[in-house]
Design a protein around this motif. Sequence first.
Motif, short mmCIF file in Angstrom:
data_model
loop_
_atom_site.label_atom_id
_atom_site.label_comp_id
_atom_site.label_asym_id
_atom_site.label_seq_id
_atom_site.Cartn_x
_atom_site.Cartn_y
_atom_site.Cartn_z
N PHE A 120 0.82 -1.22 0.00
CA PHE A 120 0.00 0.00 0.00
C PHE A 120 0.86 1.27 0.00
O PHE A 120 0.66 2.16 -0.85
CB PHE A 120 -1.00 0.00 1.17
CG PHE A 120 -1.99 -1.12 1.14
CD1 PHE A 120 -2.37 -1.72 -0.06
CD2 PHE A 120 -2.56 -1.61 2.32
CE1 PHE A 120 -3.29 -2.76 -0.10
CE2 PHE A 120 -3.49 -2.65 2.29
CZ PHE A 120 -3.85 -3.23 1.09
N PRO A 121 1.82 1.40 0.94
CA PRO A 121 2.63 2.64 0.96
C PRO A 121 3.43 2.86 -0.32
O PRO A 121 3.62 3.99 -0.75
CB PRO A 121 3.56 2.44 2.16
CG PRO A 121 2.90 1.44 3.01
CD PRO A 121 2.17 0.53 2.07
N LEU A 122 3.92 1.77 -0.94
CA LEU A 122 4.74 1.92 -2.14
C LEU A 122 3.89 2.04 -3.40
O LEU A 122 4.43 2.21 -4.50
CB LEU A 122 5.71 0.74 -2.27
CG LEU A 122 6.78 0.65 -1.17
CD1 LEU A 122 7.61 -0.62 -1.33
CD2 LEU A 122 7.69 1.87 -1.20
N GLY A 123 2.57 1.93 -3.26
CA GLY A 123 1.69 2.11 -4.40
C GLY A 123 1.66 0.90 -5.34
O GLY A 123 1.25 1.03 -6.49
N LEU A 124 2.11 -0.28 -4.87
CA LEU A 124 2.05 -1.48 -5.70
C LEU A 124 0.60 -1.86 -5.96
O LEU A 124 0.25 -2.32 -7.04
CB LEU A 124 2.78 -2.65 -5.01
CG LEU A 124 4.24 -2.41 -4.62
CD1 LEU A 124 4.82 -3.64 -3.93
CD2 LEU A 124 5.07 -2.07 -5.85
N VAL A 125 -0.23 -1.69 -4.93
CA VAL A 125 -1.68 -1.84 -5.10
C VAL A 125 -2.36 -0.70 -4.34
O VAL A 125 -1.79 -0.13 -3.41
CB VAL A 125 -2.21 -3.19 -4.54
CG1 VAL A 125 -2.03 -4.31 -5.54
CG2 VAL A 125 -1.58 -3.53 -3.22
#
Lengths: 115, 138
Positions: A34-39
């Motif tokens: 979530f924090p890295l924007g993967l999903v």
Amino acid sequence: MGRIAPLLWLLFTVGGTVAALLLPVHLFLTGLAFPLGLVEPPRYEFLQRLVTHPVTRLYLFVLISLPLFHWAHRFRYTLYDGLQLKHLTELIAVLCYGAALLGTAMAAYLLWTIG
Amino acid sequence: MSAEPHYTLYHPRWYRRRVSVWWWLQNRAYAGFVVRELTSVFVAYFAVLYLWQLRALAQGPEAYAQFLARLRTPLFVALDTVAFLFVLFHAITWFNLAPKAMVLRLAGTRVPDRVVVGLNYALWLALSAAAAWVLLRG
């Protein structure tokens, strides 16, 4: 301490199993994906609805409380053996299991009052 | 001398060789053991993280947004990367030890270790997929 030792070992084992089966996926999603924007992280309204469902409340209680008792038991022995603090046996036991109880109470309170 | 000997849990009068606090760095197996023991710290960290998330959810949308923003900071990404690796190490060592901790018998014969370990990994995959499926619907 002697009389409740079997219970503490049981909590260690059950908590360790819960932690092994479920913590990697939750930590990966919440802490990295979530924090890295993967999903895309779940929206507030969705999580709010999810968390107020009785099954989710029970699931989260188990997910938070049992691994804490696993930590308490293992960390207690880590301190004894690793740092050789054998003379502080009782203080360490009270602090470790006390912290696990405190976390359990906080989880129960939050899950009871949420929503 | 008294008639009843006094027993203590520890025997301070016994001779003990002093062992360094860093005894576990001398050998790979010892280091592995201590790293495995330390995984519990990150298991507890996860519980704290989820309590924090629950509190943010209870406080409302702004608090939840703030929680998400905090987790995006480099400090938390680094911490969560380390925590994830430790929790993964806990899971793998836990599953691999399962057949030694509990011997499973079926019709009088011992279930092979490989099968017990395999079942643990299968259950892990199934539960992880189920948890991800529930969370990612939102």
